[in-house]
Each structure stands twice: as structure tokens, then as C-alpha cells.
Design an enzyme around this catalytic site. Structure first.
Site, PDB file in Angstrom:
ATOM      1  N   LYS A  57      -1.038  34.531   9.445  1.00 40.03           N
ATOM      2  CA  LYS A  57      -0.202  34.064  10.549  1.00 40.03           C
ATOM      3  C   LYS A  57       1.008  33.256  10.100  1.00 40.03           C
ATOM      4  O   LYS A  57       2.016  33.188  10.802  1.00 40.03           O
ATOM      5  CB  LYS A  57      -1.039  33.222  11.511  1.00 40.03           C
ATOM      6  CG  LYS A  57      -2.047  34.010  12.327  1.00 40.03           C
ATOM      7  CD  LYS A  57      -1.382  34.795  13.441  1.00 40.03           C
ATOM      8  CE  LYS A  57      -2.388  35.381  14.408  1.00 40.03           C
ATOM      9  NZ  LYS A  57      -1.743  36.095  15.521  1.00 40.03           N
ATOM     10  N   SER A  82      -5.801  30.223  19.262  1.00 44.14           N
ATOM     11  CA  SER A  82      -7.164  29.745  19.052  1.00 44.14           C
ATOM     12  C   SER A  82      -7.311  29.045  17.710  1.00 44.14           C
ATOM     13  O   SER A  82      -8.334  28.449  17.428  1.00 44.14           O
ATOM     14  CB  SER A  82      -8.157  30.910  19.128  1.00 44.14           C
ATOM     15  OG  SER A  82      -7.964  31.791  18.033  1.00 44.14           O
ATOM     16  N   GLU A 208     -11.918  46.081  15.801  1.00 45.28           N
ATOM     17  CA  GLU A 208     -12.142  45.046  16.805  1.00 45.28           C
ATOM     18  C   GLU A 208     -13.628  44.716  16.894  1.00 45.28           C
ATOM     19  O   GLU A 208     -14.471  45.556  16.561  1.00 45.28           O
ATOM     20  CB  GLU A 208     -11.694  45.520  18.196  1.00 45.28           C
ATOM     21  CG  GLU A 208     -10.206  45.692  18.360  1.00 45.28           C
ATOM     22  CD  GLU A 208      -9.845  46.129  19.770  1.00 45.28           C
ATOM     23  OE1 GLU A 208      -9.086  45.399  20.424  1.00 45.28           O
ATOM     24  OE2 GLU A 208     -10.334  47.196  20.212  1.00 45.28           O
ATOM     25  N   GLY A 212     -14.775  42.721  22.276  1.00 47.02           N
ATOM     26  CA  GLY A 212     -13.341  42.619  22.583  1.00 47.02           C
ATOM     27  C   GLY A 212     -12.611  43.890  22.219  1.00 47.02           C
ATOM     28  O   GLY A 212     -11.737  43.894  21.351  1.00 47.02           O
ATOM     29  N   ASP A 214     -10.365  45.730  23.744  1.00 47.04           N
ATOM     30  CA  ASP A 214      -9.234  46.007  24.637  1.00 47.04           C
ATOM     31  C   ASP A 214      -8.238  46.997  24.047  1.00 47.04           C
ATOM     32  O   ASP A 214      -7.716  47.869  24.757  1.00 47.04           O
ATOM     33  CB  ASP A 214      -8.516  44.709  25.030  1.00 47.04           C
ATOM     34  CG  ASP A 214      -8.092  43.891  23.824  1.00 47.04           C
ATOM     35  OD1 ASP A 214      -8.986  43.430  23.075  1.00 47.04           O
ATOM     36  OD2 ASP A 214      -6.882  43.714  23.620  1.00 47.04           O
ATOM     37  N   SER A 308      -7.623  39.172   6.843  1.00 44.03           N
ATOM     38  CA  SER A 308      -6.581  38.421   7.548  1.00 44.03           C
ATOM     39  C   SER A 308      -6.679  36.912   7.429  1.00 44.03           C
ATOM     40  O   SER A 308      -5.662  36.223   7.575  1.00 44.03           O
ATOM     41  CB  SER A 308      -6.576  38.807   9.027  1.00 44.03           C
ATOM     42  OG  SER A 308      -7.828  38.527   9.622  1.00 44.03           O
TER      43      SER A 308
END
Length: 325
Positions: A57, A82, A208, A212, A214, A308
Site C-alpha cells: 500500500k 482497515s 478472495e 468476501g 464480491d 501483499s
């Protein structure tokens, strides 16, 4: 016929890489004969768990924040997250000599909250099961005159995240597939953009948590689908709907999305610790879990994996890894 230009190009990602040079770490690529043998392929792990703030990030946050005007920097930055984007924006703000206000869920991992505060950010909490974090952050930014840097719905953020895949492919050369976790979709959108530019035939596979799914549902239906707030140990992937910008990229470039259970994520975290000697947080372990459980099919010969992040405190890590399937 009219066409819509993509929000991010490979040139944008290369520009971000130049901006991040000497600021973000060029993280190592880890190999393991044991892992190769278990998976049945050559696996190349891009270790963003060793990035600044412990996650990819920082790439997107710094790329976006560093492009703000002096006037914007003087007023400060806002964000919602989060945990990992929260830390990334907080550190980017500190590096650039400005301040940050971060909206975080009340149940965010304490280690991530502490790290965000440690970088100097002000933290505003909310209930993730009843509150709208984006709306809270937007209202706060408008009230205080701050510039909002969202965790994935921003071209400069997406471009920054794509630099992880660029570095990986510069080191490995051509790969048959690239596997990455999917939360809001910024990492895989940036990664897919630059990977397909370099190697048009590469397969792009997202992962995923089962709770979750989506993005998987959205890709199958051809439109953005909303799911209930996911209850999963992969807090970085507890997203209810893909981003609009990110989905516009991912619906074109992502070939498939695999799903993994929380127990499979725990097993992957244990494997990374015991056999690879590296600490990976739940969201960062989902691609490894997909490979270890045979969810990536057909199996490519050479696979790049973006690990990640590694932001998990010792107590939570021990608790998660002590819970056997």
C-alpha cells in the site's frame, strides 16, 4: 464507435516507479524448492510483506500524495482503511511533511492502529458493520479542507500499486500467470495493466476469501455486485463491492478469481512461517493458499505471486496459526 480510455496505463505505472525509486523498497523475490514441489510449478513470490509499512500500500499512497500541490500538502490528507492503507498514508504524509487523518474501523487489528498512530496520524474510528467509511472520510475532508486519498479508487494509487508487478516481471522475465489478492481491486488492476503490456499472454488470477467474493461475483455477472460485510480473518479483503475504477480495469484484464477459506488462509500462513521463514498476514496469504490447495487451474508452469503484506502482531499470528483446520 466511442471508446473509454483506461484510468491507468503502463506508462503511468512506469512513471510511478520512477517517482518511488529510492523511497519505496524494491522488495525481494522469494523462491522455494519445497513450494515448487508442492504446487507442481515454478513459483516466484514478490515479498511486499517486506515493503515499508509492511505492505504494498505504501506504493500507491506515496505516488498519490507526492503529486499534491504545496497548498494541498499544507492543509493535510485524509484516508480510510482497515489498516495497511492507513499506515501507508500516514507514513507518506510524514515523509512529505504534512499531516494525515485516517478513518479506521473500531475492530481494526490493534497493531495496525498503533502503527498508524505511530506514524503521526490522527485516527477517527467507526463501526464497519453499520457505518459508511467513505462517506465519513469525505465529510471529514470537506469539513477540514483535506485532500482525500482513497485506498484504491484513484488512478495514482492504482498506478503505484502496479509497480510491485513491474518489479517482479523485471526480475523474473516472462511468466505464465500472475496471482494476487483482491480487496478493492487496486493491486490487481495495476498489476494486470503492466503485466499485460509486457506479456500479452499472461493469465491474471485474483484470490478472495470465501466470505468476501464480491469481485468474483461481479466478474461473473458483468456488473459490480455488493455482498454483506465479510466476516473473515483477511481484514484487508473485507470489502463489500469492487471499486468502480478498479472494476473497469479488472473486468477486462482479470481471467479468474479463486476463493479460499479462512482455514486455508491459516494453513498458508503457517506454511510461509515454517517453510519459507517469512511472516504473512491473512490477506497476503490468500494467493499462497490458492496455490497450495490447487485452486489455480489449469496450473501454469511459471507463476508470479504478490505477497501483499505482513502486518500481523505476534499475539494474533500465534492465535491464527494455532487454530488447526
Amino acid at each position: 464507435m466511442t471508446t473509454t480510455a483506461p484510468p491507468v496505463t503502463a506508462a503511468d505505472i512506469r512513471d510511478a516507479a520512477a517517482r518511488l525509486k529510492g523511497v519505496a523498497h524494491r522488495t525481494p523475490v522469494l523462491r522455494s524448492r519445497t513450494l515448487d514441489g508442492l504446487v507442481g510449478a515454478e513459483v516466484f513470490l514478490k515479498c511486499e510483506n517486506l515493503q515499508r509499512v509492511g505492505a504494498f500500500k505504501f506504493r500507491g499512497a506515496y505516488n498519490a500524495a507526492s503529486r499534491l500541490t504545496p497548498e494541498q500538502l499544507a492543509r493535510g490528507i485524509a484516508a480510510y482503511s482497515s489498516g495497511n492503507h492507513a499506515q501507508a498514508v500516514a507514513l507518506a504524509a510524514r515523509e512529505l511533511g504534512t499531516t494525515a487523518v485516517i478513518v479506521m474501523p473500531e475492530d481494526a487489528p490493534p497493531s495496525k492502529v498503533a502503527a498508524t498512530a505511530g506514524y503521526g496520524a490522527e485516527i477517527v474510528t467507526y463501526d464497519r458493520y453499520s457505518g459508511d467509511r467513505a462517506a465519513i472520510a469525505e465529510d471529514l475532508a470537506a469539513e477540514r479542507g483535506l485532500t482525500l486519498i482513497p485506498p484504491y479508487e484513484h488512478p495514482h494509487v492504482i498506478a503505484g500499486q502496479g509497480t510491485a508487478a513491474l518489479e517482479l516481471l523485471e526480475e523474473t522475465g516472462e511468466l505464465d500467470a500472475l496471482v494476487a489478492p483482491v480487496g478493492g481491486g487496486g493491486l490487481i488492476a495495476g498489476s494486470a495493466t503492466v503485466a499485460r503490456d509486457l506479456y500479452p499472454g499472461i493469465r491474471i488470477i485474483g484470490v478472495e476469501p470465501e466470505a468476501g467474493d464480491d469481485t468474483k461475483r461481479s466478474l461473473e455477472e458483468g456488473r459490480r455486485v455488493t455482498v454483506p460485510v465479510p466476516r473473515t480473518i483477511a481484514d484487508g479483503q473485507a470489502i463489500t463491492t469492487p471499486g468502480e475504477l478498479t472494476f473497469s480495469v479488472n473486468r477486462r484484464l482479470v481471467d479468474a478469481v479463486a476463493l479460499v477459506s479462512d482455514d486455508e488462509i491459516r494453513a498458508a500462513m503457517r506454511f510461509a512461517f515454517e517453510r519459507l521463514k517469512t511472516v504473512v498476514e491473512p490477506s497476503g496469504a490468500t494467493p499462497l493458499a490458492a496455490l497450495l490447495t490447487g485452486r489455480v487451474t489449469p496450473l501454469p508452469r511459471r507463476i508470479g505471486v504478490i505477497v501483499s503484506g505482513g502486518n500481523v502482531d505476534a499475539e494474533r499470528f500465534a492465535l491464527l496459526c494455532g487454530q488447526r483446520d
